[in-house]
Scaffold this active site. Structure first.
Site, PDB file in Angstrom:
ATOM      1  N   ASN A 444       0.832  -1.194   0.000  1.00  0.00           N
ATOM      2  CA  ASN A 444       0.000   0.000   0.000  1.00  0.00           C
ATOM      3  C   ASN A 444       0.871   1.251   0.000  1.00  0.00           C
ATOM      4  OD1 ASN A 444      -2.637   1.614   0.725  1.00  0.00           O
ATOM      5  ND2 ASN A 444      -1.103   2.254   2.209  1.00  0.00           N
ATOM      6  N   GLU A 445       0.844   1.991  -1.105  1.00  0.00           N
ATOM      7  CA  GLU A 445       1.424   3.335  -1.242  1.00  0.00           C
ATOM      8  C   GLU A 445       2.935   3.409  -1.094  1.00  0.00           C
ATOM      9  OE1 GLU A 445      -0.724   6.164   1.160  1.00  0.00           O
ATOM     10  OE2 GLU A 445      -2.531   6.004  -0.067  1.00  0.00           O
ATOM     11  N   ASP A 446       3.627   2.280  -1.152  1.00  0.00           N
ATOM     12  CA  ASP A 446       5.086   2.343  -1.050  1.00  0.00           C
ATOM     13  C   ASP A 446       5.715   2.958  -2.296  1.00  0.00           C
ATOM     14  OD1 ASP A 446       4.674   1.140   1.347  1.00  0.00           O
ATOM     15  OD2 ASP A 446       5.752  -0.703   0.898  1.00  0.00           O
ATOM     16  N   SER A 499      -0.370  -0.759  -4.631  1.00  0.00           N
ATOM     17  CA  SER A 499      -1.554   0.074  -4.766  1.00  0.00           C
ATOM     18  C   SER A 499      -1.259   1.437  -4.145  1.00  0.00           C
ATOM     19  CB  SER A 499      -2.750  -0.566  -4.056  1.00  0.00           C
ATOM     20  OG  SER A 499      -3.917   0.216  -4.227  1.00  0.00           O
TER      21      SER A 499
END
Length: 877
Positions: A444-446, A499
């Site tokens: 998530n959002e890395d 994502s």
């Protein structure tokens, strides 16, 4: 021979701190905060400022202990039986744990997502007590030590402090912008004792579906690892209790010895396979797979070991095809394109052992009841309990599963990679047969850190080893390690690196809205754009967006014990809302759209109406972009977020106590199988965009233009797979008088299957009335099929704060049996019942339009209220 037996070690536990000499009773599965609460040793961290008062718990070392019996089948006349094994199994230890049995260290764990199996027969005493002790050390302290020990890695951690980066623990335990800092520890999953001569593990069913014929044909391949001696192994595939296919294999002892061996019978084809379908597209057909090891004694009918798996057969595709926009991103199940309307999921409680299977079932039922089709398990939480996925299987809810990485640049030193390899493999194996699971996602959002910190990301470079030498080595995890493991363990589930993630327009760009999924946070975060612009701010798949709202008043009272603190902006409420800068953002959106009240009930109500409005713009607008086959501009939308982990003010559309906010009902209406939508052109009433003349934004705007410059669209979204004939009626109703200001429009429409059908595009409302004399009106659209109204939608003039809502003439009539009828003489905006736990309302957060069918509402569980009716509010100025 000994049968496979399992003994749960759930009773007889005790716990204490290293700084305490007193052992107190504990319940396993366990988390130390819940034990302290049970013994009245700490205040409830979910109330007032108590989170601060329990911070000390995370700095202590905690001990758990119990007595372990030696199984009867493992001994005979006081001697241990040869060929019988005894294992201690720890399904999950949170997180830095040392396990000691009879004074000997048998395990050290540093990953809460890993199950551990330890052979202990040789350590168990036959005639005396066996003491099992688990010591849990502080996660934060260990995290800081690991950061210091690996100076070669540039740890970048968002949302929280750096210590969480190298620790394999629920990342939100360090706090998030919706949750408290509660660094838990304990045996958070069951502990059990297993005794066996034979054991079955790693049962895997691979299959291929042929959908080209008149009925599906499935070819199945079975794989299982078996330990110990056996002469016969059987496998049966059942549907509705009927045996569909059976496998059997006889193996000689000389061939297998005592080591583990592989059972892999020949593949077979099953014609007429019953497919598993998402909710609304077909039945959730489930097969049962049973593998057994049979005894060599007597007639061989004694079962020594058995493993059962529930399996759903379906073909899942993540469709990413080049098109005129860029590259598509949508899901296709069993050959059918599926528009996704759903939510993101965080852990349902900060204290995980409190989440029961029934609570999981209730959450997923709530999702299904809301016409939602997908839940995204966010990468900063946990790989959820099997009960979660079982509920999704039975209710036809698709699962997007993140691996547990979120908002950080993770390290890649060898021991870390070894740990996450085990973590990924174990959880893929545990979850791979759930048909609801349709996507694994790397993080998530890395990838957003690449753009923010200008990290190295050369997309054309396909050498994984070289990625480890950059300042973003985690690319190795997301684009090599995880997909490689997934390919070997589960070939039927697609993978997505992160994502959001997408590449297309630039070889170095990590996130591209024309290609991959997006997190649309320029509403609320970022540029704080007006939420009315959300339909034009999407992407190929919107996997996050949101708007904050207060929970209902009853929930607010439960988290604020002092009545003097029950006002907007109180110390307790400010502390409880973890979104940095939320005061400015919330008041900005409220002030732009509504007249802001000072009382808590009124303020909470308007935040809920605001959230519902934002959600409506998004779901309606992005579902409209589903288009038709070959023109899928948007494949789905997932709101951030469905749920909360504690009582709070957040983006959740349902609060911690499972009390629904109005936005939940908004999603349900927007995601009906047939849904009409109406939207007028948005006028920004506070500023005119910069142009060549002004060179800057300006507030010189005539707000009356919105009264005469009215242009609107009407469309119908259809998730059914058949064409539908209907009639769309559009009315124009005065906000001031409740009378129609213009003759209604009626359109006979042929609604295309699995598509969005445009009814009116850029339709202009013609009027000769000058702007200074014009009045505000709502545009109300309704869809009729076979003489029945199946959907309706209302477009209000913006901003709501300019409207006069005096004398609405609301009437509430009791029809008996908890049923009420609501009507009004003039349009009503945002009618909301103040819900609470234990009360069920059939609809909420709706508008009332005069001249339409009266709204009927059923309220159950509010018999103690006057007339059985909950308190209610609507937008009034």
């Amino acid at each position: 021979m000994a049968r496979y037996t399992v003994q749960a070690l759930s009773a007889g536990w005790e716990f204490k701190s290293s700084n305490d000499s007193i052992w107190r009773s504990a319940q396993v599965p366990s988390e130390v905060h819940t034990e302290l609460l049970r013994h009245n040793m700490i205040p409830d961290p979910f109330v007032d400022l108590n989170e601060l008062d329990v911070a000390w718990v995370a700095e202590e070392t905690w001990h758990y202990r119990t007595e372990v019996p030696i199984p009867e089948t493992a001994t005979h006349n006081g001697a241990k039986v040869s060929g019988v094994e005894v294992d201690l199994v720890f399904e999950g230890l949170d997180t830095f744990a040392t396990v000691i049995l009879n004074g000997e260290t048998i395990l050290k764990s540093e990953n809460m997502f890993i199950e551990h199996r330890v052979a202990v027969k040789h350590l168990l005493n036959s005639n005396t007590a066996n003491t099992l002790e688990i010591i849990f050390e502080p996660a934060r302290r260990h995290g800081l030590e690991l950061v210091k020990a690996h100076p070669e890695h540039n740890f970048i951690v968002h949302q929280t402090e750096v210590s969480r980066g190298p620790v394999r623990k629920g990342q939100c335990h360090w706090g998030w912008d919706w949750g408290p800092i509660l660094l838990t520890c304990g045996p958070w999953k069951p502990v059990r004792l297993e005794t066996y001569a034979n054991r079955i593990q790693n049962v895997k069913l691979d299959y291929e579906l042929d959908l080209t014929g008149p009925s599906p044909v499935v070819e199945v391949n079975l794989f299982a690892e078996i330990t110990g001696l056996a002469c016969r192994v059987t496998a049966d595939f059942f549907f509705a209790g009927e045996t569909i296919v059976s496998f059997e294999e006889v193996v000689s002892n000389e061939a297998q010895g005592t080591a583990a061996w592989i059972y892999q019978p020949a593949s077979t084809k099953i014609p007429g396979a019953k497919l598993w379908w998402p909710r609304g597209y077909g039945s959730q057909n489930l097969y049962e797979l049973r593998v057994r090891v049979m005894s060599a004694d007597g007639d061989g009918s004694t079962c020594l070991a058995e493993e059962r798996q529930t399996v759903g057969l379906r073909r899942t595709e993540l469709v990413q095809e080049k098109d005129t926009i860029g590259q598509s991103f949508y899901f296709r199940v069993n050959g059918v394109d599926i528009f996704i309307g759903g939510s993101c999921w965080i852990p349902a409680d900060s204290f995980l052992p409190r989440i029961t299977p029934q609570r999981y079932q209730d959450w997923i039922q709530l999702l299904a009841d809301g016409n939602q089709s997908m839940i995204r398990i966010w990468g900063g939480g946990i790989y959820e309990s099997s009960a979660f996925y079982t509920a999704c299987d039975s209710l036809g809810i698709l699962v997007w599963q993140d691996f547990m990485f979120a908002c950080a640049s993770y390290p890649t030193y060898p021991s870390f990679l070894t740990s996450i390899t085990t973590e990924a493999r174990q959880n893929i194996r545990r979850l791979r047969h759930h048909p609801s699971l349709v996507l694994w996602c790397g993080n998530n959002e890395d990838y957003q850190l690449i753009e923010r910190y200008k990290l190295e990301y050369n997309f054309p470079d396909k050498d994984p080893a070289s990625w480890l030498q950059t300042n973003f080595p985690a690319r190795y995890i997301y684009e090599h390690l995880l997909p490689t493991i997934l390919a070997s363990e589960s070939s039927v589930i697609p993978y997505h690196p992160g994502s959001p993630w997408g590449t297309g327009t630039s070889p170095t760009l990590a996130v591209d809205a024309t290609v991959g999924d997006v997190h649309q946070w320029n509403v609320w975060h970022g540029t704080t754009a007006p939420y009315q612009r959300l339909p034009d701010m999407g992407g190929r798949f919107v996997s996050e967006f949101g708007m904050e709202a207060y929970p209902h008043l009853d929930t607010l009272h439960r988290l604020i014990s002092n009545p003097a603190q029950r006002f907007p902006g109180s110390q307790v409420l400010d502390f409880n809302n973890k979104a940095v800068g939320y005061e400015r953002r919330m008041l900005t959106y409220l002030g732009e759209n509504f007249r802001v009240p000072a009382d808590l009930a009124g303020f909470a109500h308007l935040t809920q109406v605001m959230q519902a409005d934002a959600v409506a713009w998004a779901y309606k607008g992005w579902r409209r972009r589903w288009g038709r086959a070959g023109e899928r501009a948007c494949g789905g939308v997932l709101v951030w977020q469905l749920n909360d982990c504690w009582p709070t003010v957040s983006w959740a559309v349902v609060d911690y106590f499972m009390v629904k906010k109005p936005a939940w009902y908004t999603i349900r209406r927007a995601m009906k199988p047939l849904a009409v939508g109406v939207a007028r052109k948005f006028h920004d009433w506070t500023a005119r965009p910069a142009d060549a003349l002004w060179k800057r934004d300006t507030g010189h705007v005539d707000p009356r233009e919105a009264l005469t410059d009215v242009e609107f669209d009407v469309w119908v979204a259809n998730s059914r797979l058949e064409r539908v004939e209907g009639r769309v009626v559009v009315r124009f109703v005065s906000v001031k008088t409740g009378r129609d200001v213009k003759e209604r429009l009626e359109n006979e429409v042929v609604i295309e299957p699995n598509a969005c059908t445009e009814v009116l595009v850029g339709f202009k409302f013609e009027t000769d009335v000058p702007a200074k004399d014009a009045e505000h009106f709502v545009i109300h659209a309704s869809l009729w099929v076979e003489g029945e109204q199946v959907s309706s939608d209302t477009s209000w003039p913006d901003p709501i704060k300019y409207l006069d809502f005096a004398d609405r003439g609301i009437q509430v009539k009791s029809l008996g049996q908890n049923l009420f009828e609501l009507s009004a003489e003039k349009p009503v905006k945002g009618f909301v019942f103040s819900e609470r736990q234990g009360v069920k309302v059939s609809d909420n957060g709706f508008d009332i339009i005069p001249g339409e069918k009266a709204v009927q509402i059923r309220i159950e569980g509010a018999e103690s209220e006057p007339g059985g009716l909950l308190p209610w509010k609507f937008v009034r100025q």
